[in-house]
Design a protein around this motif. Structure first.
Motif, short mmCIF file in Angstrom:
data_model
loop_
_atom_site.label_atom_id
_atom_site.label_comp_id
_atom_site.label_asym_id
_atom_site.label_seq_id
_atom_site.Cartn_x
_atom_site.Cartn_y
_atom_site.Cartn_z
N ALA A 1 87.76 -17.06 73.67
CA ALA A 1 86.57 -17.10 74.53
C ALA A 1 86.22 -15.70 75.01
CB ALA A 1 86.81 -18.03 75.72
N MET A 2 87.24 -14.92 75.39
CA MET A 2 87.01 -13.54 75.81
C MET A 2 86.53 -12.69 74.64
SD MET A 2 86.93 -10.87 77.71
CE MET A 2 87.74 -11.02 79.32
N GLU A 3 87.23 -12.81 73.52
CA GLU A 3 86.90 -11.95 72.37
C GLU A 3 85.46 -12.14 71.91
OE1 GLU A 3 88.69 -10.68 67.99
OE2 GLU A 3 89.76 -12.18 69.18
N LYS A 4 84.95 -13.37 72.00
CA LYS A 4 83.56 -13.64 71.61
C LYS A 4 82.56 -12.88 72.47
CE LYS A 4 84.19 -18.28 69.83
NZ LYS A 4 84.18 -19.69 70.21
N CYS A 5 82.96 -12.54 73.68
CA CYS A 5 82.06 -11.85 74.63
C CYS A 5 82.08 -10.34 74.47
CB CYS A 5 82.46 -12.19 76.07
SG CYS A 5 82.31 -13.94 76.47
N LEU A 6 83.05 -9.80 73.74
CA LEU A 6 83.21 -8.35 73.64
C LEU A 6 82.29 -7.75 72.57
CD1 LEU A 6 87.12 -8.21 73.79
CD2 LEU A 6 85.51 -7.81 75.68
N ARG A 7 81.76 -6.59 72.86
CA ARG A 7 80.93 -5.86 71.91
C ARG A 7 81.51 -4.47 71.74
NH1 ARG A 7 79.99 -10.20 71.43
NH2 ARG A 7 78.08 -11.42 71.67
N ILE A 8 81.50 -3.98 70.51
CA ILE A 8 81.98 -2.64 70.19
C ILE A 8 80.89 -1.64 70.54
CG2 ILE A 8 82.79 -1.11 68.35
CD1 ILE A 8 84.69 -3.45 68.80
N LYS A 9 81.27 -0.55 71.20
CA LYS A 9 80.30 0.49 71.56
C LYS A 9 80.91 1.85 71.28
CE LYS A 9 76.61 2.06 73.91
NZ LYS A 9 75.28 1.95 73.32
N PHE A 10 80.16 2.70 70.60
CA PHE A 10 80.59 4.08 70.37
C PHE A 10 79.59 5.01 71.03
CE2 PHE A 10 80.17 8.04 67.96
CZ PHE A 10 81.46 8.54 68.11
N LEU A 11 80.10 5.97 71.79
CA LEU A 11 79.26 7.01 72.39
C LEU A 11 79.70 8.36 71.85
CD1 LEU A 11 79.36 5.94 76.16
CD2 LEU A 11 77.48 5.55 74.56
N SER A 12 78.76 9.13 71.34
CA SER A 12 79.06 10.52 70.98
C SER A 12 79.18 11.32 72.28
CB SER A 12 77.93 11.11 70.14
OG SER A 12 77.87 10.45 68.89
N LYS A 13 79.89 12.43 72.20
CA LYS A 13 80.01 13.31 73.37
C LYS A 13 78.61 13.59 73.94
CE LYS A 13 82.11 17.66 74.78
NZ LYS A 13 81.28 18.75 75.10
#
Length: 195
Positions: free
Chosen positions: A27-39
């Motif tokens: 249930a938690m994993e379904k809510c997570l989104r991957i985000k990458f930020l450059s410096k």
């Protein structure tokens, strides 16, 4: 850093705080989104509502106020901590500060509505949220005590003891701002410590 590595890192972080079964984790994993930020990418801009909180897997962010064109560092969020504006996130009001990536930063994010659903449906995630917010509050209070009661030397000493990685990774000017002192004062304190 792969998505799988990030998810596993967060799962390990959660497991150190609470117990959960496979259904609760899914249930938690379904809510997570991957985000990458450059410096230098912004995660949150001052005046915008924080619609998601980020869990830093690799890299770090700086939280700062922009006042009359001058930056004042509020905090840094390194690996295995949450970043964003908790107050803005919880009360749905504009954030008082900016959040920017200081290095290329990998994080997982969770939206407000998704988190509220987890709180409602799963006691373990409700408990997790309470503990994380308690940790935020304790850290904030300790920082306020340090600022109000300690000398610049003592403030530097505490940061050096508790967050040595901050002194190794953040620019001197930003560390000085975080410690509420001039870069010159910080340089003087540091040179005394190394003698």
């Amino acid at each position: 850093m792969s998505a799988e590595e990030q998810i596993n890192q967060f799962k390990k972080f959660c497991a150190a705080i609470i117990s959960f079964d496979e259904e609760e984790w899914q249930a938690m994993e379904k809510c997570l989104r991957i985000k990458f930020l450059s410096k230098d990418d912004y995660f949150l801009r001052q005046g915008k509502t924080c619609s998601r909180m980020g869990f830093v897997c690799k890299g770090y962010t700086r939280l700062f106020f922009l006042i009359d064109g001058e930056e004042h560092t509020k905090d840094f969020c390194f690996e295995n901590t949450f970043t964003g504006s908790l107050a803005s996130f919880l009360v749905r009001k504009p954030a008082a500060f900016n959040v920017v990536a200081m290095e290329d930063t990998y994080m997982l994010t969770i939206e407000y509505n998704a988190l509220m659903e987890l709180y409602k449906n799963y006691m373990c995630w409700n408990t997790f949220g309470r503990i994380v917010v308690e940790q935020f509050a304790i850290r904030k209070e300790n920082r306020e005590v340090t600022f109000l009661l300690n000398t610049p030397e003592k403030r530097y000493e505490e940061v050096s003891d508790q967050y040595p990685h901050l002194l190794q990774r953040a620019p001197l000017k930003m560390i000085a701002s975080y410690l509420n002192m001039t870069p010159e004062t910080l340089s003087r304190i540091r040179s005394k410590k190394t003698k």
